[in-house]
Design a protein around this motif. Structure first.
Motif, PDB file in Angstrom:
ATOM      1  N   LEU B 299       0.918  -1.507   0.200  1.00 49.28           N
ATOM      2  CA  LEU B 299      -0.434  -0.065  -0.217  1.00 49.28           C
ATOM      3  C   LEU B 299       0.811   1.188  -0.055  1.00 49.28           C
ATOM      4  N   LYS B 300       0.598   2.763  -0.798  1.00 51.37           N
ATOM      5  CA  LYS B 300       1.497   3.022  -0.818  1.00 51.37           C
ATOM      6  C   LYS B 300      -0.067   4.754  -0.016  1.00 51.37           C
ATOM      7  N   ILE B 313      -8.243   6.138   7.403  1.00 51.53           N
ATOM      8  CA  ILE B 313      -8.459   5.149   7.713  1.00 51.53           C
ATOM      9  C   ILE B 313      -9.141   4.433   6.689  1.00 51.53           C
ATOM     10  N   THR B 314      -9.650   4.184   5.433  1.00 54.99           N
ATOM     11  CA  THR B 314     -10.251   3.368   4.657  1.00 54.99           C
ATOM     12  C   THR B 314      -8.904   2.709   3.902  1.00 54.99           C
ATOM     13  N   ARG B 315      -7.943   3.338   3.215  1.00 51.47           N
ATOM     14  CA  ARG B 315      -7.263   2.526   2.702  1.00 51.47           C
ATOM     15  C   ARG B 315      -6.006   1.415   3.564  1.00 51.47           C
ATOM     16  N   GLU B 317      -7.640  -0.429   6.316  1.00 50.47           N
ATOM     17  CA  GLU B 317      -9.136  -1.566   6.593  1.00 50.47           C
ATOM     18  C   GLU B 317      -8.724  -1.923   5.653  1.00 50.47           C
ATOM     19  N   ALA B 318      -8.596  -1.101   4.173  1.00 49.87           N
ATOM     20  CA  ALA B 318      -8.746  -2.373   3.074  1.00 49.87           C
ATOM     21  C   ALA B 318      -7.350  -3.226   2.842  1.00 49.87           C
ATOM     22  N   PHE B 319      -6.375  -2.086   2.926  1.00 53.87           N
ATOM     23  CA  PHE B 319      -5.447  -2.982   3.138  1.00 53.87           C
ATOM     24  C   PHE B 319      -4.247  -4.229   4.125  1.00 53.87           C
ATOM     25  N   ASP B 321      -7.069  -5.945   5.089  1.00 50.48           N
ATOM     26  CA  ASP B 321      -8.699  -7.225   4.482  1.00 50.48           C
ATOM     27  C   ASP B 321      -7.692  -8.134   3.914  1.00 50.48           C
ATOM     28  N   MET B 322      -6.989  -7.259   2.777  1.00 53.02           N
ATOM     29  CA  MET B 322      -5.602  -8.101   1.590  1.00 53.02           C
ATOM     30  C   MET B 322      -5.105  -9.056   2.734  1.00 53.02           C
ATOM     31  N   TRP B 325      -6.653 -11.574   4.174  1.00 51.58           N
ATOM     32  CA  TRP B 325      -7.306 -12.328   3.392  1.00 51.58           C
ATOM     33  C   TRP B 325      -6.063 -14.233   2.146  1.00 51.58           C
TER      34      TRP B 325
END
Lengths: 325, 328
Positions: B299-300, B313-315, B317-319, B321-322, B325
């Motif tokens: 993630l950058k 926060i969104t980034r 959290e998504a990171f 999750d990745m 996963w």
């Protein structure tokens, strides 16, 4: 019949989706947020409640989008998920084997790279929101054409003009120059679509391996001109799912289903929250020089949530008092 | 009356503060550090900087302003180079001049050159220039320099135990061993994420939006370039066909390359500030090396003046999750 609710509170639109146990969409709503996320959410819930067949029970709810925490507090969501994960989940449920998700929403755009059904890379626009839905909205209204006609008009272009897409301000002045020189509207609009796609691929899509099957979703996918511009630039077919504009909400609903199957119970407060009185207030904390803008969500006159404070003084005080009561 | 020297909590503070502080204190000077970044400091920095300066420079300007009126001197050595044949960012070199021209009534600046570019140049000589301001005894300055180097070594050791800079400085200030045990190397069973970025970005809680604290709260262990011994970082950077002459860029690349091949690391986050010249190159190099291997979630994050935390926060959290996963 069991059903699951997904809510996506975005900057431009608030979307609600109700799915059955097989993740088929029973009902979906796309509403303009108009800067009033709480009211719009309640309106959406009212609409859905009125349409809801008697035999359906909502067994779980999930929220996403930039207003996900707000919506989560109000509805009692079982899962609050970021929009990247929900969009990826929804795309791979509609188009199995999806490898690329192109998503352009009101204020942000993102690319999600999936491999073997899981997210392997993603990017969101950084400091610039040029080329997102709200800019297209603004241009459509400046040119006095309904946003719905934007795409079809662009498709009539014979020779799209070149527009500088790097920055929304430059794009606008470039469009004005071209229009004053007498270029026709379809060519300008198609040129704008191409410029926005170029900007998207150079910024958000930079260095990403874009492979088919690709899914294009988010509000901007309504614009057939953008689909055409994407296909021209990428050289692959771009799929637009039937419910392209509510994919985030669909993903949230799917995740809510998974979550409640795991936990066995749902915290969903029911559609009655649509009629309760919520309002948001706020104040500037003067505890330190950070002067955080603390947001408070009230139900009737009781504060049910607070956020925005860096130190956690205010948000934690709510969590504690809830534990006591 | 002992003179007071103000040290801004910005730029290379997180790398060298123990050295500077010990050196000055050994010469009988009292020191005063600007408070942790807050809205006012940032706002003052933005208001008084040239537009094209990067966020860390603007922030440093805010810290200097915060010290005005409270100290007799401001410690702003012109750090040209800290290692042979390498440079520090050019904006850092110009910073003392920017301050002198932008801040009215600024206290006297200590802006002696620190330039170790030439393999034969000595840090001792550079520090002597500063020492002479407060002490006429060269022997005493030499001794101060030695203790200062010692304290930098112990500081770096604490960082390598994965203790955060501010905590490490606190440990050094009160010499408390008990305190140290509270900050064990790995405090959670979650995945370990490598956070790559300049120390003045990732350790400043305000502008990084407390990224380290957030990750820890989400159950993640965080390691950084500072967690690694310098030799390992330099070893990692040798992957490049030509030696990189930015010291800070080399730190980022070297640590990223090292962590990329470390099986204990589940993901890499690269933090850079908007408009950073050297990072435009080094960030891109890191991204390309990572994409070439494609084995690790990446993630950058780009930092700028925004105060809205939702984007970060969104980034994050998504990171995560990745990361989860991928772990299955």
């Amino acid at each position: 019949m069991k059903a699951y609710l997904g809510i996506d509170v975005g900057s431009v639109s608030t979307n609600l989706v109700l799915i059955d146990e097989q993740a088929h969409i029973i009902e979906s709503y796309y509403l303009r947020t108009n800067g009033q996320p709480i009211l719009t959410l309640q309106k959406g819930l009212q609409k859905m409640a009125a349409k809801l067949p008697m035999k359906i029970t909502v067994n779980g709810a999930g929220t996403t989008g930039s207003g996900r925490y707000l919506a989560g507090i109000i509805t009692g969501a079982d899962i609050i998920k970021n929009e990247i994960t929900t969009h990826a989940v929804a795309a791979s449920s509609i188009v199995p084997g999806t490898k690329t998700v192109l998503e352009i929403g009101g204020q942000d755009s993102k690319i999600i790279i999936l491999r073997n059904g899981v997210v392997s890379d993603f990017a969101m626009n950084t400091v610039c929101a040029a080329g997102t839905g709200s800019f297209m909205d603004q241009q459509a209204s400046r040119l006095n054409i309904p946003i719905e006609d934007f795409g079809p008009t662009a498709l009539r272009a014979k020779t799209p003009v070149r527009i500088a897409g790097r920055c929304a301000v430059f794009a606008e002045s470039d469009m004005i120059h071209k229009q004053q020189l007498g270029y026709n509207l379809p060519d300008i609009l198609a040129g704008l679509c191409e410029a926005l796609v170029r900007n998207y691929l150079n910024n958000v899509g930079k260095g990403k391996e874009i492979l088919a099957p690709a899914v294009f979703q988010g509000g901007v996918a309504a614009n057939v001109g953008m689909k055409k511009a994407f296909e021209k630039a990428l050289g692959i077919e771009v799929n637009i799912p039937e419910h392209y504009n509510v994919m985030g909400a669909l993903g949230a609903a799917i995740l809510a289903r998974e979550e409640t199957i795991k936990t066995g119970i749902s915290n969903f407060k029911g559609f009655s929250v649509a009629n309760a009185k919520y309002h948001a207030g706020g104040f500037e904390c003067t505890g330190c020089p950070n002067m955080c803008e603390v947001v408070e969500i009230y139900k009737s006159k009781k504060v049910i949530a607070r956020w925005g404070d860096r130190c956690g003084k205010w948000s934690n005080s709510i969590a504690q008092s809830e534990k006591i009561s | 009356m002992k003179p007071t020297v103000g040290i801004p909590r910005a730029l290379l503070y997180y790398e060298f503060f123990p050295l500077w502080n010990t050196f000055l204190k050994s010469l009988g000077v009292s020191t005063c550090v600007s408070p942790c970044t807050n809205k006012r400091i940032l706002a003052n920095g933005l208001k008084n900087s040239v537009d094209e300066a990067c966020l860390p420079i603007k922030l440093a300007m805010g810290h200097v302003i915060e010290l005005c009126g409270k100290v007799d001197y401001i410690f702003l050595p012109r750090i040209v180079s800290v290692a042979p044949r390498e440079y520090i960012c050019p904006k850092f070199l110009g910073f003392p001049d920017m301050v002198r021209n932008a801040v009215p009534n600024v206290p006297k600046l200590i802006d002696a050159n620190i330039d170790l570019y030439h393999p034969r140049s000595k840090a001792q000589k550079n520090l002597h220039e500063i020492g002479k301001l407060f002490c006429s005894n060269p022997m005493r300055i030499n001794r101060a320099h030695k203790t200062a180097c010692q304290s930098l070594i112990s500081y770096k050791k604490l960082l390598q135990e994965n203790i955060l800079p501010e905590a490490a400085m606190e440990i050094m200030a009160c010499k408390e061993i008990v305190f140290k045990n509270k900050h064990s190397k790995y405090d959670s069973n979650g995945p370990t994420i490598a956070l790559i970025g300049h120390s003045y970005n990732i350790y400043d809680q305000h502008i990084s939006m407390d990224i380290i604290g957030r990750l820890k709260k989400l159950g993640v262990n965080v390691v950084t370039a500072e967690t690694l011994p310098e030799e390992i970082v330099r070893q990692g950077a040798t992957i490049l066909p030509k030696k990189l002459f930015w010291t800070l860029g080399q730190q980022s690349i070297g640590s990223a390359i090292h962590y990329l091949s470390d099986p204990a690391i589940s993901g890499i986050i690269l933090v850079s500030s908007f408009g950073c010249g050297p990072d435009a190159l080094t960030g891109e190099l890191i991204e390309r090396y990572i994409h070439r291997t494609r084995t690790i979630p990446f993630l950058k994050l780009t930092l700028d003046e925004h105060t809205g935390e939702a984007g970060v926060i969104t980034r994050l959290e998504a990171f995560l999750d990745m990361v989860y996963w991928k772990a299955g």
